[in-house]
Design an enzyme around this catalytic site. Sequence first.
Site, PDB file in Angstrom:
ATOM      1  N   ASP A  82      45.249 -51.440 -36.130  1.00 43.50           N
ATOM      2  CA  ASP A  82      45.340 -50.072 -35.862  1.00 43.50           C
ATOM      3  C   ASP A  82      44.860 -49.063 -36.694  1.00 43.50           C
ATOM      4  O   ASP A  82      44.366 -49.296 -37.818  1.00 43.50           O
ATOM      5  CB  ASP A  82      47.023 -49.744 -35.663  1.00 43.50           C
ATOM      6  CG  ASP A  82      47.434 -49.506 -36.987  1.00 43.50           C
ATOM      7  OD1 ASP A  82      47.420 -50.500 -37.720  1.00 43.50           O
ATOM      8  OD2 ASP A  82      48.395 -48.649 -37.159  1.00 43.50           O
TER       9      ASP A  82
ATOM     10  N   GLU B  69      50.148 -50.454 -38.897  1.00 42.62           N
ATOM     11  CA  GLU B  69      49.994 -50.156 -40.544  1.00 42.62           C
ATOM     12  C   GLU B  69      50.258 -48.616 -40.478  1.00 42.62           C
ATOM     13  O   GLU B  69      50.818 -48.091 -41.571  1.00 42.62           O
ATOM     14  CB  GLU B  69      49.200 -50.784 -41.213  1.00 42.62           C
ATOM     15  CG  GLU B  69      49.178 -50.691 -42.489  1.00 42.62           C
ATOM     16  CD  GLU B  69      48.560 -49.439 -43.040  1.00 42.62           C
ATOM     17  OE1 GLU B  69      48.831 -49.255 -44.370  1.00 42.62           O
ATOM     18  OE2 GLU B  69      47.909 -48.636 -42.525  1.00 42.62           O
TER      19      GLU B  69
END
Length: 447
Positions: free
Chosen positions: A88, A151
């Site tokens: 991400d 994250e």
Amino acid sequence: MEIPHKVAALMPSLLTDLEHLVTIPSVAFPGYPAEPVELMGHQTLDLVRAAGFTNAELMPVPHGYPPIYAEVPGPPGSPVVMLYAHYDVQPALPSQGWTSDPWTPTRKDDGRIYGRGAADDKGGIVAHLGTLRAFDGRPPCTVRLILEGMEETESNLPGFVRAHPDLFACDVFVICDTGNLRVAEPVFTTALRGDVACVVTVSTLQHPLHSGVFGGPAPDAMMALARLLSTLHDDDGNVAVDGVTTGVWEGADFSEAEFRASADLLDGVQLTGTGPVSHRLWGKPSVNAIGIDMTSVAGSSNVLIPQARAKLSMRIVPGSTPEKELDALAAHLVAHAPWGAQVSVERTKAAPPFACRTDGPGYAAARLALEEAFGKAPGEAANGGSIPLLRYLQDASPEGEFLLWGVSDIAAARIHGSDESVDPAELQRMIVAQALLLRNLASSAGS
């Protein structure tokens, strides 16, 4: 074929993979569409499997986007290495001032590849792919891989680690999510600052008041909040909160000129704090107001504000305890309330700092790998960002060593900001270093 030559031959295809991944806006933040993040997960999984991880899967989690977990066995008795990165990325708002489309990988005159995630952390994913491809999918060590899908936001990986600690047992964790201070000069990230946060609310009135009728004697909450926030620093910009820990930094230096250039300060703006820049970054705490709630300029009228709030983020030094540091910050805010204003503090985050041990065989093997890959001995640096996940990994594998490095050079990568980029040569050197690490670990285990 020797590892450096093999990696050089692989780079065109690896850069093609990186550029494709950059086109996928995999922003996992609430309010952003799920489809690009899901697409990123599936296409990354395909690349992982093609690299040799035949058992790779998107793992079920109670909420959020799933992590990718994979393993490829090495020879019996060989060391176990776990590679980490995340798929991400941060949002890429037009207001950040991008000079090229963040979702179109762009090669500019400086040779770097620009685009959101090029460095943080799709570059890290490609580094892991290249590491395994360097051995044609048959590494000399057992290699485990975990690629996180959240994250940058509310991570679901700590819960997954707690639920499946056996998957994370290893000799060495390789966290490819930091980087060198400058291109071609290798460093280990040996310490991470922690992060504590709170929301402070200042109240002065029971309701809004006409500023012409009551302004002067009646204090408005925004001005009281401004005075309160100003007490958090001394005149030089050092944190002035009693009881907050200050440490010592003895590793690599980051010059003031380099810092100014990488931070893109406006002309005439001074740096805050005293002492060497590296000490200010990694040996001292910092505190910032990262959000304020009150009436907007567009919605303002001639009234005194009864209540105002600010969210404060304080980075804390390695060796400190987050709860203690947050206690000190909260006590300061209450004690320094101006004009008898009512102050309340809501604690919202207490992420601990982290320090890596540097006396183990994994670190020794990595030092040799970096020196061979870069042609010079590595130094040591710290990082202002916290990675709370490391504590959970440490609980799952208490004897595992941590190696923190990556492709995001601080001087130019501009992660989380506009015009994020990666240097392809730096990516190549890091792939070589990771492959040499596996070779060195296998050699030392067999000797």
